[in-house]
Enzyme design. Structure first.
Site, PDB file in Angstrom:
ATOM      1  N   GLU A 245       0.741  -1.214  -0.053  1.00  0.00           N
ATOM      2  CA  GLU A 245       0.041   0.141  -0.117  1.00  0.00           C
ATOM      3  C   GLU A 245       0.892   1.313   0.024  1.00  0.00           C
ATOM      4  O   GLU A 245       0.503   2.206  -0.649  1.00  0.00           O
ATOM      5  CB  GLU A 245      -0.897  -0.080   1.212  1.00  0.00           C
ATOM      6  CG  GLU A 245      -1.919   1.043   1.114  1.00  0.00           C
ATOM      7  CD  GLU A 245      -3.090   0.963   2.248  1.00  0.00           C
ATOM      8  OE1 GLU A 245      -3.977  -0.119   2.150  1.00  0.00           O
ATOM      9  OE2 GLU A 245      -3.029   1.566   3.256  1.00  0.00           O
ATOM     10  N   ARG A 271      -1.376  32.527 -19.330  1.00  0.00           N
ATOM     11  CA  ARG A 271      -1.638  33.887 -18.401  1.00  0.00           C
ATOM     12  C   ARG A 271      -0.807  34.979 -18.740  1.00  0.00           C
ATOM     13  O   ARG A 271       0.144  34.764 -18.068  1.00  0.00           O
ATOM     14  CB  ARG A 271      -1.943  33.033 -17.074  1.00  0.00           C
ATOM     15  CG  ARG A 271      -2.259  34.482 -15.928  1.00  0.00           C
ATOM     16  CD  ARG A 271      -3.893  34.844 -16.523  1.00  0.00           C
ATOM     17  NE  ARG A 271      -3.982  35.584 -15.021  1.00  0.00           N
ATOM     18  CZ  ARG A 271      -4.906  36.483 -14.975  1.00  0.00           C
ATOM     19  NH1 ARG A 271      -5.901  36.502 -16.343  1.00  0.00           N
ATOM     20  NH2 ARG A 271      -5.522  37.238 -14.171  1.00  0.00           N
ATOM     21  N   GLN A 282      10.815  35.273 -12.853  1.00  0.00           N
ATOM     22  CA  GLN A 282      11.800  34.173 -12.203  1.00  0.00           C
ATOM     23  C   GLN A 282      11.107  33.455 -10.959  1.00  0.00           C
ATOM     24  O   GLN A 282      11.179  32.351 -10.885  1.00  0.00           O
ATOM     25  CB  GLN A 282      12.876  35.019 -12.056  1.00  0.00           C
ATOM     26  CG  GLN A 282      14.050  34.106 -11.237  1.00  0.00           C
ATOM     27  CD  GLN A 282      15.319  34.556 -11.058  1.00  0.00           C
ATOM     28  OE1 GLN A 282      15.186  35.705  -9.975  1.00  0.00           O
ATOM     29  NE2 GLN A 282      16.436  34.685 -11.697  1.00  0.00           N
TER      30      GLN A 282
END
Length: 388
Positions: A245, A271, A282
């Site tokens: 798991e 955008r 940056q």
């Protein structure tokens, strides 16, 4: 050292991608808000071939190892936005199907595996109790041996898949000797007499399309044939189940992070703010770089843990290191993705949902704090023995 997928790993990843792309997720937003698990989508995943992934070769299955299963789950999660669905499937495979494949008798496999594959039965793995979460040895839910079989009494809580489950793999106290052999593992029909499962799933903040509930046992009588392995062998079965798991299931967060990276890179490139795309700044570039670093670091540790698991390492160190890193990365990347998407990041949809789905990763399958304790204790022993 070869980091390329084997032919089989690539085939499984390609199969997972193809299956994921056939899913109709038009109602995902509504199901997420309502906290609804889709049994039809789960059946579709099983019926399109995933049901054969852990089936033994003797039963015409794929018999995937940990590396191959990890590749499949990562690909599923990359191409399917319903992380709750993939989580439910992964818990079913790692904690229910694998223990049957690895520890059940031939008779038990013949009884249960055909139902799990051809009839798409969903499994639930019951461990946690009101006073036994991280302290699993505080377990009080019991199986008393009688002349007629085993009688089960007690309460399991916060159990993944429970409200929708068809069968249960459950760990129970069978002795009171205060040692490793006080626990045993059983498999039973979820509709067995004396078994009561909460019908309404818990209302969770994340992984809402996975159903979580409680299981109550009230003088539930099981035959001897319900015992997986030997009496008192529950702890090692549980340990192996947790290893699978913590490794294979957590591949879903690799797939989720990759999908998140792709969406975020696309968004900041498209955008514009102050007459320039966000990707030209940056600070934004550094945030995207950090997200990619988290993904790659997590992937390396997780696949190394899967490799170690296939080599027989169940010490818990490799899997715990991977789980801690993956969960921290998934949460961090989720927060960054929301930040970079601005207002759109907090609107209902895949970006904010990925953050919510990542939050529980530091809790289930062993909390981060407990795993760090375990790693530290093992590390000290290994350093003293000069194993490192």
């Amino acid at each position: 050292m070869n980091f390329n997928f084997t032919e089989k790993q690539q085939r499984v990843a390609d199969q997972a991608k193809m299956i994921a792309q056939t899913l109709n997720l038009d109602d995902l937003t509504q199901r997420d808000l309502a906290g609804t698990f889709s049994k039809p989508l789960f059946r579709q995943l099983i019926n399109q071939g995933i049901g054969n992934w852990l089936l033994p070769i003797s039963m015409k299955g794929d018999n995937l190892n940990a590396l191959e299963l990890t590749a499949g789950i990562e690909s599923l999660a990359e191409h399917c936005e319903d992380s709750g669905l993939i989580f439910a499937l992964s818990a079913h495979l790692c904690a229910c199907v694998h223990p049957i494949r690895a520890f059940a008798s031939d008779q038990q496999q013949a009884q249960w595996l055909p139902k799990i594959t051809s009839e798409a039965w969903l499994g639930t793995h019951a461990i946690t109790e009101p006073q036994a979460g991280s302290d699993i040895y505080a377990m009080t839910t019991r199986a008393e041996r009688t002349t007629q079989g085993f009688v089960l009494n007690g309460h399991k809580e916060y159990i993944t898949n429970a409200p929708a489950a068809d069968f249960v793999v459950v760990h129970l106290r069978t002795e009171d000797r205060d040692n490793y052999f006080d626990y045993s593992t059983f498999i039973l029909d979820a509709h067995e007499c004396g078994v009561s499962i909460s019908k309404t799933p818990h209302n969770k903040s994340g992984l809402r399309t996975t159903a979580m509930g409680d299981i109550y046992f009230d003088n539930c009588l099981l035959p001897e044939s319900a015992l997986i392995g030997r009496l008192g062998a529950g702890a090692p079965i549980f340990q192996v189940s947790m290893e699978w798991e913590r490794v294979c299931l957590f591949a879903l967060y690799l797939g989720q992070m990759k999908r998140q990276l792709q969406k975020t890179a696309r968004y900041i490139s498209e955008r514009n703010q102050f007459d320039a795309p966000l990707s030209s700044y940056q600070s934004v570039q550094h945030q995207l770089c950090d997200m990619y670093l988290n993904y790659e670091s997590s992937r390396l540790l997780l696949y190394k843990a899967a490799w170690s698991l296939d080599k027989g390492d169940v010490s818990g160190v490799a899997s715990s290191l991977a789980k801690i890193t993956v969960s921290q990365s998934a949460i961090s990347n989720g927060q960054t993705a929301v930040q970079l998407h601005g207002a759109k990041g907090v609107l209902s949809g895949d970006i904010e949902r990925m953050l919510r789905d990542a939050m529980p990763s530091a809790i289930f399958s062993g909390t981060t704090n407990v795993l760090k304790n375990n790693i530290s204790n093992t590390l000290i022993k290994r350093l003293k023995a000069q194993w490192i």
